[in-house]
Design a protein around this motif. Structure first.
Motif, mmCIF file in Angstrom:
data_model
loop_
_atom_site.group_PDB
_atom_site.id
_atom_site.type_symbol
_atom_site.label_atom_id
_atom_site.label_comp_id
_atom_site.label_asym_id
_atom_site.label_seq_id
_atom_site.Cartn_x
_atom_site.Cartn_y
_atom_site.Cartn_z
ATOM 1 N N ASN A 266 -6.849 22.154 16.289
ATOM 2 C CA ASN A 266 -5.028 21.902 15.614
ATOM 3 C C ASN A 266 -4.555 20.999 16.677
ATOM 4 N N HIS A 267 -3.227 19.894 16.194
ATOM 5 C CA HIS A 267 -2.866 19.283 17.375
ATOM 6 C C HIS A 267 -1.612 19.899 16.871
ATOM 7 N N CYS A 321 -0.912 13.150 20.528
ATOM 8 C CA CYS A 321 -1.398 14.386 20.134
ATOM 9 C C CYS A 321 -1.607 14.805 22.217
ATOM 10 N N LYS A 323 -3.366 16.569 23.712
ATOM 11 C CA LYS A 323 -4.887 16.805 23.492
ATOM 12 C C LYS A 323 -5.614 16.220 23.863
ATOM 13 N N HIS A 326 -7.962 13.977 21.797
ATOM 14 C CA HIS A 326 -7.411 13.460 20.465
ATOM 15 C C HIS A 326 -7.487 11.776 21.081
ATOM 16 N N MET A 397 -4.784 9.297 18.933
ATOM 17 C CA MET A 397 -3.855 10.077 18.274
ATOM 18 C C MET A 397 -2.883 9.079 19.427
HETATM 19 CU CU LIG Z 1 -4.990 15.637 18.782
#
Ligand SMILES: [Cu+2]
Length: 470
Positions: A266-267, A321, A323, A326, A397
């Motif tokens: 998931n993002h 994103c 995270k 990421h 991202m």
């Molecule tokens: Cu992500």
């Protein structure tokens, strides 16, 4: 982030190519010539020449597939094929995609349109196309083996259905899915409502992109398709920061962004400086009672989210994103490079044991080697991007939503960096700085420990070192 992107090339950058080798001449005569895209730049929206007018979407670092009308049917031609995708300047990946790029072109239609999509397979193995989220006859759903025969190499299939439901969709193979999606085969689909829709707002700008991920060793060109979670390149439309274009809007524009997730995790997608409402999913528009303000929305695996906001704050707003792994690119330049290694002899031996192996490593790789592409250094820094105040230290991202008063309606060009009004940028404080007041009773006074440790424990954070897995 440079402003070298321009739209002067526009659709002129698309060239028609005929895949004469794959289908018979008679069959080819009946097919629309496939449009092929040669650049990874964001192309201007494709204005509809006929039918109900709508405000077309802009595909981030992508483009929209032209169609032809044939007796009231909108005909599109997708070509599934190996492609070379520039994921960032100086870094090219050997992917599989459609019509010259990965992802494939965005398909844009209007609710009630009868559509016919020809799919020509120029891959070394069979494929199919699933139209994620659509209402359609079961036999058009594109699940190889279940609802249709797989499309073998060299063959062309036609899918035909009515775009019954307005909304945000995507397409991807449903045949050897793990390989084909790990190689970049996917695309976006928009069905505009046929009339004013109570839950679908008219917006000034409508951006779309897919979340995808790759595992490509630095110096290599081809993704490792067996990777399940340890991807090292987190991309939007097969581009990584600083290769992702900015989303350029005019101040007070109503902006919609539609995102689909075809990665394995998931993002949480986060926008700075504005609040947005999630107005729809791949299941359709969200009821108004179920919308609340957010600055981050999680897009789970296989999901699509569309959100809307009023771009009423000027500036260069980070959009990424959340995270942190990421927003980094691959690290570790000590990985052996396999460029120029001929696998074919080994591949043949392995094929005796595992027939599928041949597809990837002999025919797949050999085709790519024969393309005689120039050899760039083919690495990209883990964290990079030169901003107006220094390195942005991001990868993956990450992009920027640029909100400008001067941006003209319909103009998607990069306006350059924001010029901050005087006195509105965080500044260094010099001279005498007062001692900050400290809270006196810190240390859990309400719940004393049963046994006091003999001395205070200090915890040290160990920073990662050496090649990172993320
Ligand atoms: Cu992500």
């Amino acid at each position: 982030m440079t402003s070298r992107r321009n739209f002067l090339g526009g659709m002129g950058a698309i060239t028609a190519a005929v895949s004469a080798a794959t289908v018979s001449r008679v069959a080819m005569a009946a097919l629309p010539e496939p449009a092929i895209q040669t650049t990874p730049d964001t192309m201007p929206p494709l204005l509809p020449k006929s039918g109900r007018p709508y405000n077309p979407v802009v595909t981030l670092n992508g483009w929209t597939l032209p169609w032809r009308m044939n007796n009231g049917v909108k005909e599109f031609h997708l070509v599934a094929e190996p492609v070379v995708r520039e994921m960032a300047p100086g870094f090219k990946a050997h992917l599989w995609g459609y019509n010259g790029q990965s992802p494939g072109p965005t398909i844009e239609v209007v609710e009630g349109d009868r559509v016919r999509i020809f799919v020509t397979n120029k891959l070394p193995e069979h494929t199919s196309v699933h139209w994620h989220g659509q209402r359609l006859p079961n036999g058009m759903d594109g699940v190889g083996g279940l609802t249709q025969k797989a499309i073998n190499p060299g063959k062309t299939f036609a899918y035909e259905f009515i775009a019954r439901r307005p909304g945000t969709f995507m397409y991807h193979p449903h045949a050897d899915e793990m390989t084909q999606m790990a190689m970049g085969m996917m695309g976006f689909w928009i069905t505009h409502p046929k009339a004013r829709h109570p839950l679908i707002a008219e917006v000034d700008r409508d951006f779309v992109f897919l979340l995808n991920a790759y595992d490509i060793d630095p110096g290599a060109y081809t993704p490792k398709i067996m990777t399940m979670t340890d991807f090292n390149l987190w991309s939007w439309n097969s581009r990584i920061f600083p290769g992702i274009d900015s989303l350029n809007v005019r101040k007070n524009d109503k902006v919609r962004i539609r995102i689909g997730n075809l990665t394995m995790t998931n993002h949480p997608i986060h926008l700075h400086g504005h609040e947005f409402l999630v107005t729809g999913t791949d299941g359709g528009p969200t009821p108004k009672s179920a919308r609340w303000p957010e600055v981050t929305t999680d897009v789970a695996v296989g999901q699509m989210r569309q959100f809307e906001f009023l771009a009423d704050e000027e500036g260069d707003w980070a959009f990424h994103c959340h995270k942190s792994h990421h927003t980094m690119n691959a690290m570790g330049h000590d990985v052996p490079t396999l460029i120029g290694v001929d696998h074919r002899g080994i591949a043949r031996q392995i094929t005796n044991l595992i027939p599928e192996y041949m597809v990837m490593s002999e025919r797949g790789m050999a085709d790519m080697a024969e393309m005689e592409m120039p050899l760039p250094d083919n690495t990209v820094p883990m964290m990079t991007g030169q901003g107006p105040f220094g390195s942005v230290e991001m990868g993956g991202m990450f992009s920027v939503v640029k909100v400008r008063k001067q941006q003209k309606p319909g103009d998607y060009k990069d306006p350059g960096w924001f010029k901050h009004p005087a006195g509105t940028v965080a500044f260094e404080v010099t001279g005498g700085i007062a001692e900050p007041a400290r809270f006196k009773s810190e240390g859990g006074q309400s719940m004393p420990l049963l046994k006091q440790p003999r001395k205070d424990v200090e915890v040290q954070i160990r920073k990662p070192s050496g090649p990172m897995q993320h």
